[in-house]
Design an enzyme around this catalytic site. Structure first.
Site, PDB file in Angstrom:
ATOM      1  N   LYS A 112      84.208  21.264 -49.282  1.00  0.00           N
ATOM      2  CA  LYS A 112      83.979  20.159 -48.529  1.00  0.00           C
ATOM      3  C   LYS A 112      84.703  20.151 -47.362  1.00  0.00           C
ATOM      4  CE  LYS A 112      82.108  16.879 -52.326  1.00  0.00           C
ATOM      5  NZ  LYS A 112      82.477  15.720 -52.953  1.00  0.00           N
ATOM      6  N   LYS A 193      74.741  26.080 -56.425  1.00  0.00           N
ATOM      7  CA  LYS A 193      74.156  24.975 -57.395  1.00  0.00           C
ATOM      8  C   LYS A 193      73.162  23.802 -56.656  1.00  0.00           C
ATOM      9  CE  LYS A 193      77.708  21.525 -56.585  1.00  0.00           C
ATOM     10  NZ  LYS A 193      78.643  20.526 -57.086  1.00  0.00           N
ATOM     11  N   LYS A 196      73.433  17.186 -54.661  1.00  0.00           N
ATOM     12  CA  LYS A 196      72.790  15.952 -54.101  1.00  0.00           C
ATOM     13  C   LYS A 196      72.902  15.802 -52.380  1.00  0.00           C
ATOM     14  CE  LYS A 196      75.247  12.882 -57.202  1.00  0.00           C
ATOM     15  NZ  LYS A 196      76.639  12.783 -56.979  1.00  0.00           N
TER      16      LYS A 196
END
Ligand code: TYM
Length: 330
Positions: A112, A193, A196
Site C-alpha cells: 500500500k 488476489k 476491492k
C-alpha cells in the site's frame, strides 16, 4: 460463557465474492456456538484517502451486506469501529509496545505504501489498530481470508509481548481460515488476489453486480492455452475458477474432479457463472429488502455499539491499570 469471535471489513470500494467466501459466509457459521462481533472498520478505511460522502454511505451499505449474507443481529453484534472510542484508545497503548520493525515488515503495508505519494502514519499503524480491535474483546478466534493471516500473527505477537511486560491481560487469538475460498484471485489476473481497490473491468465479481455483468466478467476470465480442465496441470486462472465453484457449491474434491475433468474452459466458465449467480441472486434480494426500510440498518448499528461498548471499556480500564495509567476504579 461462550468464547468470542471477532472480525471486520473495511467499508472501502465494492465488496466482492472474495470478501464473501473468505469472510462473510464463514462468519455465519460461527453465530450459534460463539459470541460473535462483526465490525465495519471505518478507521482502517481512512488510512488511505476516502471521499467523505462515499465513506459515509459505504458504512451502512457494508452493514446491509453483512445482514444479507446471513449475519443475524439476534445472535451477533454488528457495529462501526469509530462508534466505540475504546478501539482508538487501546490502539495507542498497543502502539507503545509494538516495535516499528514489526510494522515495517508487513507485506500489506509495503504494497500500500508503494502505491501512495505520501504515506500517512496511519498506514504503518494499521495492524496495531487491528490488534486493538481483536484484543479489546478478548476474541478467541478471528475468521479472515488468507491475506490477513500476517496481521493476525502480529496481533498474537503484540498480545504476547504485552502479557509478558505487564502480566496476563489478553487472550491470544487463533486465526480462522476457511478450507476453501480463503484466497480468491483476480479474474483478469489470477496471480494477484481479488481486491476491492482494483478498478479494472473484469477483475472482481461485486456482490451487488447484476447477473449479466457477473456472467460477462467470468466468461472473460484469464485461463491458459489448453482447451480443457486437466487436474494434473492447473494454471492459476483455471484453479481460481474451480475454487470459486467449489466454495459456493461446497462440493468435495472427489466430486469436483469427477465432474470437471476434461470439461472445456468455455463450459467451465458457464457453470461457474451460473453457480455464482444462483447464490448471489437471493443474497441481492435480501439486500434490497434490508435497505428498503430506511432506519433499520442504523438501528442495528446503534444496538450493536451499545452492546459491545461495556466489554471494550472494561478492557481499556484493565489495560490502563496494568500499565499504571490513571484510573479511578483502581
Ligand atoms: P478487508 O476489508 O480487506 O477484507 C475483509 C475480509 O475479506 C477477506 N478477503 C478475501 N478473502 C478471500 N479472497 C480474497 N481475494 C479476499 N480479499 C479480502 C479478508 O481476508 C478479510 O477477512 N484488515 C482487515 C479488516 C480488519 C479486521 C480487523 C479483520 C480490521 N480489523 C480485526 C479481522 C479482525 C481488512 O482490511 O479486511
Amino acid at each position: 460463557m461462550k468464547a468470542r469471535v471477532f472480525s471486520g471489513v473495511q467499508p472501502s470500494g465494492n465488496l466482492h465474492i472474495g470478501n464473501y467466501l473468505g469472510a462473510l459466509s464463514p462468519w455465519v457459521g460461527y453465530q450459534q456456538q460463539f459470541e460473535t462481533i462483526f465490525c465495519i472498520v471505518d478507521l482502517h478505511a481512512i488510512t488511505v484517502y476516502q471521499s467523505p460522502a462515499e465513506l459515509r454511505s459505504k458504512i451502512e451499505e457494508t452493514a446491509a451486506l453483512f445482514l444479507a449474507a446471513g449475519i443475524d443481529p439476534k445472535h451477533s453484534s454488528i457495529m462501526v469501529q469509530s462508534a466505540v472510542p475504546a478501539h482508538s484508545e487501546l490502539a495507542w497503548m498497543l502502539t507503545c509496545v509494538t516495535p516499528v520493525g514489526w510494522l515495517e515488515r508487513m507485506t500489506q503495508y509495503k504494497a500500500k505504501a508503494a502505491a501512495q505519494q505520501t504515506v500517512g502514519d496511519g498506514l504503518l499503524q494499521y495492524p496495531v489498530l487491528m490488534a486493538a480491535d481483536i484484543l479489546l474483546y478478548q476474541a478467541a478466534i478471528v475468521p479472515v481470508g488468507e491475506d490477513q493471516a500476517q496481521h493476525l500473527e502480529l496481533t498474537r505477537d503484540v498480545a504476547q509481548r504485552f502479557n509478558s511486560l505487564y502480566g496476563e491481560t489478553f487472550v491470544v487469538p487463533q486465526t480462522g481460515l476457511p478450507s476453501v475460498g480463503a484466497r480468491i484471485m483476480g479474474l483478469d489476473d489470477p496471480t494477484v488476489k481479488m481486491s476491492k481497490s482494483a478498478t479494472g473491468a473484469g477483475h472482481a465479481v461485486g456482490l451487488l453486480d447484476p447477473p449479466d455483468k457477473i456472467r460477462k466478467s467470468i466468461m472473460r476470465a484469464t485461463t491458459d492455452s489448453n482447451p480443457a480442465v486437466d487436474f494434473a496441470i492447473l494454471s492459476p486462472g483455471v484453479e481460481n475458477l474451480l475454487n470459486i465453484f467449489q466454495a459456493f457449491s461446497r462440493w468435495s474434491d472427489e466430486k469436483m474432479r469427477a465432474h470437471f475433468t476434461g470439461i472445456r474452459y468455455g463450459d467451465l466458465k458457464k457453470q461457474v457463472a451460473e453457480m455464482v449467480i444462483a447464490h448471489i441472486e437471493p443474497f441481492q434480494q435480501r439486500y434490497r429488502e434490508i435497505t428498503s426500510d430506511p432506519g433499520y440498518v442504523a438501528r442495528i448499528l446503534r444496538e450493536g455499539a451499545e452492546r459491545v461498548a461495556p466489554i471494550a471499556n472494561s478492557t481499556v480500564e484493565l489495560v490502563k491499570s496494568r500499565m499504571g495509567l490513571y484510573t479511578e476504579s483502581r
